[in-house]
Design a protein around this motif. Structure first.
Motif, PDB file in Angstrom:
ATOM      1  N   PRO A  54       0.827  -1.211   0.000  1.00  0.00           N
ATOM      2  CA  PRO A  54       0.000   0.000   0.000  1.00  0.00           C
ATOM      3  C   PRO A  54       0.859   1.259   0.000  1.00  0.00           C
ATOM      4  CG  PRO A  54       0.011  -0.996   2.183  1.00  0.00           C
ATOM      5  CD  PRO A  54       0.758  -1.926   1.286  1.00  0.00           C
ATOM      6  N   ALA A  55       0.507   2.203  -0.869  1.00  0.00           N
ATOM      7  CA  ALA A  55       1.147   3.513  -0.858  1.00  0.00           C
ATOM      8  C   ALA A  55       0.669   4.295   0.360  1.00  0.00           C
ATOM      9  CB  ALA A  55       0.826   4.277  -2.141  1.00  0.00           C
ATOM     10  N   ALA A  56       1.423   5.343   0.702  1.00  0.00           N
ATOM     11  CA  ALA A  56       1.122   6.092   1.928  1.00  0.00           C
ATOM     12  C   ALA A  56       0.080   7.178   1.718  1.00  0.00           C
ATOM     13  CB  ALA A  56       2.400   6.699   2.491  1.00  0.00           C
ATOM     14  N   GLY A  57      -0.145   7.631   0.493  1.00  0.00           N
ATOM     15  CA  GLY A  57      -1.157   8.663   0.294  1.00  0.00           C
ATOM     16  C   GLY A  57      -0.937   9.436  -0.981  1.00  0.00           C
ATOM     17  N   LEU A  58      -1.980  10.123  -1.422  1.00  0.00           N
ATOM     18  CA  LEU A  58      -1.998  10.848  -2.689  1.00  0.00           C
ATOM     19  C   LEU A  58      -1.980  12.355  -2.427  1.00  0.00           C
ATOM     20  CD1 LEU A  58      -2.664  10.455  -5.828  1.00  0.00           C
ATOM     21  CD2 LEU A  58      -5.018  10.904  -5.185  1.00  0.00           C
ATOM     22  N   PRO A  59      -1.217  13.164  -3.188  1.00  0.00           N
ATOM     23  CA  PRO A  59      -0.271  12.753  -4.235  1.00  0.00           C
ATOM     24  C   PRO A  59       1.172  12.691  -3.768  1.00  0.00           C
ATOM     25  CG  PRO A  59      -0.643  15.106  -4.408  1.00  0.00           C
ATOM     26  CD  PRO A  59      -1.453  14.629  -3.212  1.00  0.00           C
ATOM     27  N   TRP A  60       1.479  13.237  -2.565  1.00  0.00           N
ATOM     28  CA  TRP A  60       2.877  13.405  -2.167  1.00  0.00           C
ATOM     29  C   TRP A  60       3.540  12.109  -1.726  1.00  0.00           C
ATOM     30  CZ3 TRP A  60       3.578  17.737  -4.281  1.00  0.00           C
ATOM     31  CH2 TRP A  60       2.689  18.792  -4.142  1.00  0.00           C
ATOM     32  N   PHE A  61       2.770  11.112  -1.351  1.00  0.00           N
ATOM     33  CA  PHE A  61       3.358   9.945  -0.702  1.00  0.00           C
ATOM     34  C   PHE A  61       3.124   8.658  -1.480  1.00  0.00           C
ATOM     35  CE2 PHE A  61       2.015  13.030   2.598  1.00  0.00           C
ATOM     36  CZ  PHE A  61       3.282  13.500   2.895  1.00  0.00           C
ATOM     37  N   VAL A  62       3.148   8.753  -2.796  1.00  0.00           N
ATOM     38  CA  VAL A  62       3.054   7.563  -3.647  1.00  0.00           C
ATOM     39  C   VAL A  62       4.467   7.024  -3.820  1.00  0.00           C
ATOM     40  CG1 VAL A  62       2.326   6.650  -5.873  1.00  0.00           C
ATOM     41  CG2 VAL A  62       0.988   8.447  -4.766  1.00  0.00           C
ATOM     42  N   ALA A  63       4.929   6.336  -2.795  1.00  0.00           N
ATOM     43  CA  ALA A  63       6.292   5.807  -2.750  1.00  0.00           C
ATOM     44  C   ALA A  63       6.324   4.701  -1.706  1.00  0.00           C
ATOM     45  CB  ALA A  63       7.287   6.919  -2.398  1.00  0.00           C
ATOM     46  N   LEU A  64       7.446   3.990  -1.652  1.00  0.00           N
ATOM     47  CA  LEU A  64       7.615   2.945  -0.646  1.00  0.00           C
ATOM     48  C   LEU A  64       7.987   3.577   0.688  1.00  0.00           C
ATOM     49  CD1 LEU A  64       7.824  -0.026   0.215  1.00  0.00           C
ATOM     50  CD2 LEU A  64      10.226   0.037  -0.518  1.00  0.00           C
ATOM     51  N   PHE A  65       7.161   3.335   1.703  1.00  0.00           N
ATOM     52  CA  PHE A  65       7.430   3.774   3.064  1.00  0.00           C
ATOM     53  C   PHE A  65       7.580   2.543   3.954  1.00  0.00           C
ATOM     54  CE2 PHE A  65       6.054   7.714   1.347  1.00  0.00           C
ATOM     55  CZ  PHE A  65       6.509   8.722   2.194  1.00  0.00           C
ATOM     56  N   GLY A  66       8.001   2.774   5.195  1.00  0.00           N
ATOM     57  CA  GLY A  66       8.117   1.688   6.154  1.00  0.00           C
ATOM     58  C   GLY A  66       6.905   1.605   7.054  1.00  0.00           C
ATOM     59  N   ARG A  67       6.710   2.623   7.864  1.00  0.00           N
ATOM     60  CA  ARG A  67       5.638   2.618   8.866  1.00  0.00           C
ATOM     61  C   ARG A  67       4.255   2.444   8.220  1.00  0.00           C
ATOM     62  NH1 ARG A  67       6.143   7.550   9.994  1.00  0.00           N
ATOM     63  NH2 ARG A  67       7.755   7.247  11.579  1.00  0.00           N
ATOM     64  N   ASP A  68       3.981   3.159   7.148  1.00  0.00           N
ATOM     65  CA  ASP A  68       2.624   3.178   6.582  1.00  0.00           C
ATOM     66  C   ASP A  68       2.153   1.816   6.082  1.00  0.00           C
ATOM     67  OD1 ASP A  68       4.093   5.941   6.049  1.00  0.00           O
ATOM     68  OD2 ASP A  68       1.960   6.377   6.314  1.00  0.00           O
ATOM     69  N   PRO A  69       2.910   1.124   5.233  1.00  0.00           N
ATOM     70  CA  PRO A  69       2.433  -0.202   4.808  1.00  0.00           C
ATOM     71  C   PRO A  69       2.399  -1.217   5.944  1.00  0.00           C
ATOM     72  CG  PRO A  69       4.631   0.219   3.943  1.00  0.00           C
ATOM     73  CD  PRO A  69       4.131   1.504   4.514  1.00  0.00           C
ATOM     74  N   LEU A  70       3.264  -1.063   6.941  1.00  0.00           N
ATOM     75  CA  LEU A  70       3.223  -1.973   8.086  1.00  0.00           C
ATOM     76  C   LEU A  70       1.917  -1.824   8.862  1.00  0.00           C
ATOM     77  CD1 LEU A  70       6.913  -1.548   9.279  1.00  0.00           C
ATOM     78  CD2 LEU A  70       5.882  -3.702   8.523  1.00  0.00           C
ATOM     79  N   ILE A  71       1.526  -0.576   9.111  1.00  0.00           N
ATOM     80  CA  ILE A  71       0.285  -0.340   9.856  1.00  0.00           C
ATOM     81  C   ILE A  71      -0.933  -0.729   9.023  1.00  0.00           C
ATOM     82  CG2 ILE A  71      -1.163   1.457  10.871  1.00  0.00           C
ATOM     83  CD1 ILE A  71       1.376   2.840  11.806  1.00  0.00           C
ATOM     84  N   VAL A  72      -0.932  -0.357   7.741  1.00  0.00           N
ATOM     85  CA  VAL A  72      -2.059  -0.726   6.873  1.00  0.00           C
ATOM     86  C   VAL A  72      -2.191  -2.245   6.783  1.00  0.00           C
ATOM     87  CG1 VAL A  72      -2.933  -0.675   4.508  1.00  0.00           C
ATOM     88  CG2 VAL A  72      -2.001   1.408   5.538  1.00  0.00           C
ATOM     89  N   SER A  73      -1.072  -2.944   6.688  1.00  0.00           N
ATOM     90  CA  SER A  73      -1.115  -4.411   6.618  1.00  0.00           C
ATOM     91  C   SER A  73      -1.689  -4.998   7.891  1.00  0.00           C
ATOM     92  CB  SER A  73       0.295  -4.964   6.375  1.00  0.00           C
ATOM     93  OG  SER A  73       0.797  -4.531   5.134  1.00  0.00           O
ATOM     94  N   LEU A  74      -1.335  -4.426   9.035  1.00  0.00           N
ATOM     95  CA  LEU A  74      -1.912  -4.889  10.308  1.00  0.00           C
ATOM     96  C   LEU A  74      -3.418  -4.674  10.340  1.00  0.00           C
ATOM     97  CD1 LEU A  74       0.768  -3.600  12.853  1.00  0.00           C
ATOM     98  CD2 LEU A  74       0.021  -5.979  12.618  1.00  0.00           C
TER      99      LEU A  74
END
Length: 445
Positions: A277-297
């Motif tokens: 999962p991306a972190a958000g539109l439009p500034w955060f369409v990139a690979l992050f650490g915290r964001d996909p970890l929390i979304v996956s949980l």
């Protein structure tokens, strides 16, 4: 005291993967602005306008029926032409757009008047190839060179940017039953329409990152038969389904499933493509650490695909050495990976940047939660070495003074002041609104 809720200015946004288009509601991009067509952290279209014989169009309505597509309904202002004056609101222009790699843009023009019309449909384009960090900060520095080439026989306009090892380019291909002309920064179609007649034509925007071509989709349809809708339906079928008599809840749930699909970001790792999962539109369409970890949980019950992919990708990027500039230490999980000009030229530490205090322990939390939810012991074995690295980082680098608590801070001169989930410079404030100085203790840690 009452709380003021501010709503941002209206805009039209569509996206898919690393390609994001943000425009005004009329589909245009008025310079100077932070809107545009973004591709891999680079703005490839910075200004866009439509004209009929030099006159702008009026907006009737617009919307994004899908996360990857939009429709804009326009009508003409009064303007003079070779055949006489053209009355206002006698010509309609429907602009359809679909992004999927590149972008497909279709124009449908209809003469609703009683007289023939003869005019130029003009599309003005400008590309500044600015790094997304500079656009966001409103401080754009031109470093490289931009070249534009028009091949009339092929109907192709290519605009390319280069600065050392960093390159980006966009090729705009004309698909229409008549040739287009290019001059003065504008593509032109000369239209002659009898009363009741219509004309359709398309522009296909192919994007190139220096190694790979991201071609525009062949179709500009937003119906159930489109490839994008078919992929969305496959995602729905892989997700948890809920049946209830509460129609409102069903609509809410279905929309949430579609919103998650819209955030899917393909990331290559180990010769395979994983979707996180991306972190958000439009500034955060990139690979992050915290964001996909929390979304996956949070979405593991809905669909564990994000969890499997996130563990795989973040494990592959786990830090192996100390690099103070990037806040990297052995065993640490990344915060953010960027692919724009500033990152490519090492002008920012996001290659990747590791300045996060919680991504490393969150990796362990997600791995444990996925095993508990699925009973898949193989996933634990697969990522055991990464997990051991996370534990070593927590003990050796995270707890800098050996008191049993993880420290909070950066070693980089370009690092973030705040390295928790609220990581903007003004995110952690005192009761009077002033910034809290170190040492800081976050409840999340």
């Amino acid at each position: 005291m009452p709380v003021e809720i501010k709503v941002g200015p209206p805009q039209l946004a569509i996206h898919q993967g690393y390609t994001v288009l943000v425009t005004e509601p009329d589909g245009q991009i008025a310079w100077a602005t932070d809107k545009g067509l973004y591709f891999l952290d680079t703005r490839v279209i910075s200004a866009y306008a439509l004209y009929a014989n030099g006159q702008p169009w009026d907006l009737l309505s617009s919307g994004a029926p899908a996360s990857y597509g939009a429709k804009i309904f326009l009508t003409n202002k009064a303007f003079p032409s070779e055949g006489g004056d053209v009355a206002a609101r006698t010509i309609s222009l429907v602009v359809s757009r679909v992004v999927d790699g590149g972008m497909h843009e279709r124009f449908d023009v209809t003469n609703h008047g009683r007289k023939p019309v003869h005019f130029n449909l003009e599309i003005a384009l400008r590309s500044d190839f600015s790094d997304i960090f500079e656009v966001k900060s409103a401080r754009i520095v031109r470093r490289g060179r931009i070249k534009t080439a028009w091949v009339e026989e092929a109907g192709e306009l290519t605009t390319a940017y280069s600065n050392g090892e960093f390159t980006r380019s966009m090729t705009t291909r004309v698909r229409a039953d008549m040739p287009a002309m290019y001059a003065n920064g504008r593509l032109n179609f000369t239209l002659q329409l009898p009363p009741g007649a219509s004309w359709s034509g398309s522009l296909l925007y192919d994007l190139f990152d220096g190694e790979r071509l991201y071609a525009a989709p062949e179709s500009c349809d937003l119906d159930a038969g489109s490839p994008q809708e078919a992929a969305l339906q496959e995602w729905r079928e892989r997700c948890l389904r809920i049946e209830t008599g509460n129609a409102g809840f069903c609509r809410l749930f279905d929309q949430a499933v579609e919103d998650l699909a819209a955030l899917r970001l393909p990331v290559e790792s180990g010769g395979e493509t994983h979707v996180v999962p991306a972190a958000g539109l439009p500034w955060f369409v990139a690979l992050f650490g915290r964001d996909p970890l929390i979304v996956s949980l949070q979405t593991m019950t809905l669909n564990p695909e994000f969890a499997y992919a996130t563990l795989e990708v973040l494990g592959a990027w786990q830090a192996k050495e100390v690099d103070a500039y990037r806040d990297a230490e052995p065993g640490k999980i990344l915060h953010e990976l960027r692919r724009g000009e500033l990152a490519t030229l090492k002008l920012i530490p996001h290659t990747p940047y590791y300045g996060t205090a919680d991504a490393t322990p969150l990796y362990l939390v997600l791995l444990h939660a996925l095993w508990r939810a699925t009973g898949d012991l193989a996933v634990v074995r697969r990522h055991l070495q990464t997990a051991e690295g996370c534990l070593s980082w927590i003990d050796e680098y995270g707890d800098r003074d050996g008191d049993g608590f993880q420290e909070y801070g950066t070693r980089s001169g370009e690092g973030y002041e705040n390295v928790g989930w609220k990581d903007s410079g003004e995110a952690v404030v005192d009761v009077d609104g002033s910034n809290v100085s170190k040492p800081k203790a976050l409840c999340e840690l």
